[in-house]
Design an enzyme around this catalytic site. Structure first.
Site, PDB file in Angstrom:
ATOM      1  N   LYS A  76       0.861  -1.180   0.000  1.00 50.59           N
ATOM      2  CA  LYS A  76       0.000   0.000   0.000  1.00 50.59           C
ATOM      3  C   LYS A  76       0.895   1.225   0.000  1.00 50.59           C
ATOM      4  CE  LYS A  76      -4.575   0.673   0.331  1.00 50.59           C
ATOM      5  NZ  LYS A  76      -5.638  -0.157  -0.241  1.00 50.59           N
ATOM      6  N   GLY A 107     -24.125   3.823  -2.581  1.00 55.04           N
ATOM      7  CA  GLY A 107     -23.370   4.597  -3.554  1.00 55.04           C
ATOM      8  C   GLY A 107     -22.808   3.702  -4.641  1.00 55.04           C
ATOM      9  N   HIS A 143     -25.387   0.382  -4.703  1.00 54.65           N
ATOM     10  CA  HIS A 143     -26.524   0.351  -5.625  1.00 54.65           C
ATOM     11  C   HIS A 143     -26.456  -0.843  -6.573  1.00 54.65           C
ATOM     12  CE1 HIS A 143     -24.159   2.220  -8.932  1.00 54.65           C
ATOM     13  NE2 HIS A 143     -25.143   1.837  -9.722  1.00 54.65           N
TER      14      HIS A 143
END
Length: 360
Positions: free
Chosen positions: A88, A190, A194
């Site tokens: 990361k 969102g 959805h």
């Protein structure tokens, strides 16, 4: 400066957050870039993980976040069945204030200097358009736009993977891998949420939603008037007859207070870091609430961006993401056999895969 260095070195070498293979501190004065690239493990392959762009309160906080996120990616990639390790990166600063083409290109050069040990992608504060810029300096960049050879929006397969995790949870708990007739509460509808709602409705589930953004709720209710709406997350988790709770917004959704009043029998959602602290999973277990580990079921996105390394093929990615169903079932079986919570079982399976790779 001495105190900062001592703190960072302690984090790297002596604390529980340590044990990483490599941590690179990057600075480009001309563009204002300050970044940390953390490689936790390359036992399974190059370390894949996104780049977070965030205004950290201190450099030490940025290092700690990079280390934690990199470690999490090792486990996530291992459980996703990818031949990739975990890494990361974080860029320190407010992206609204300092993000520029020059800064992103400088960052791309630092990633490229690692020679493929770290492969980057999008995360908080970085987007597909940013990856397209970084890719101009670094071939080890995923999450690019389709126009630039990438996969684009990864939310589609993230939602599909969560749906597979739900199906596995239903199979484990009720003996049938369908959500038909089940009441599912989705918190956050969102980008990912959805899409998840569409899967649930297609499978015959009864859906209740909530979101802090009215436009997100309206987008669903206008298309599906039968979908119920809860006032907020607090109301959603108390919904009578709720079978499954799907946190798909911010992390930390499962805490001492929320678990105590949760009516659902299953928790399976797309949000990262759902457990506010490690003790929460025992609370879920004590209440006989089945928890599908978030980093396992939301891995569809990383499966999608990883496929860019081989020339993106959506059908191939979807086939891989469908295996989240089998992986989730295996975790539940391991948890039952070992008498431990599912997240602990997932960790053991991931650690075993990485350990076996190191011995080869």
């Amino acid at each position: 400066m001495t105190d900062l260095t001592d703190g960072v070195l302690h984090t790297l070498f002596q604390s529980e957050q340590g044990g990483h293979e490599q941590v690179v501190l990057c600075q480009d004065r001309a563009s204002g870039l300050k970044a940390v690239i953390a490689i936790h493990s390359t036992a399974l392959g190059p370390a894949l993980g996104g780049t977070r762009f965030y205004p950290y309160a201190s450099e030490e906080e940025a290092v700690a976040d990079a280390l934690n996120l990199a470690r999490g990616m090792s486990y996530k990639n291992a459980m996703a069945g990818l031949d990739l390790g975990g890494g990361k990166a974080v860029i320190i600063g407010d992206p609204e204030q300092i993000k520029s083409e020059e800064l992103l290109l400088a960052y791309g050069r630092f990633v490229a200097s690692l020679g493929g040990r770290y492969v980057t992608a999008c995360d908080v504060g970085t987007y597909v358009t940013d990856m397209d810029v970084i890719a101009r300096e670094c071939r080890w960049t995923t999450g690019r736009s389709p126009e630039n050879g990438g996969a684009g929006d990864s939310s589609v397969l993230t939602a599909f993977g969560v749906f597979q995790g739900m199906r596995a949870s239903a199979q484990h708990l009720w003996g049938d891998p369908t959500l038909r007739g089940r009441k599912v509460g989705v918190a956050g509808v969102g980008k990912v949420g959805h899409h998840l709602v569409e899967h649930l409705l297609s499978d015959g589930a009864e859906v209740v939603i909530t979101d802090v953004r009215e436009e997100s709720v309206r987008r669903i209710t206008e298309k599906h008037p039968g979908v119920a709406v809860a006032a907020d997350t607090e109301a959603l988790i108390r919904t009578e007859g709720l079978d499954i709770y799907a946190p798909c917004a911010l992390g930390g959704a499962l805490n001492d207070d929320s678990v105590a009043v949760l009516t659902a029998k299953v928790v399976c959602g797309a949000a990262n870091n759902q457990l506010a602290h490690p003790g929460v999973e025992k609370d879920l277990l004590d209440r006989s609430i089945l928890y599908a580990p978030d980093y396992v079921v939301n891995a569809g996105g990383v499966i999608q961006v990883a496929d860019e390394l081989y020339g993106f093929d959506f059908d191939r990615c979807k086939a891989k993401a469908s295996k989240i169903f089998d992986t989730t079932l295996a975790i539940f079986a391991r948890a039952k056999a070992d008498g431990i919570p599912p997240a602990a079982a997932a960790d053991r399976i991931a650690e075993q895969r990485m350990a076996e790779a190191r011995r080869r």
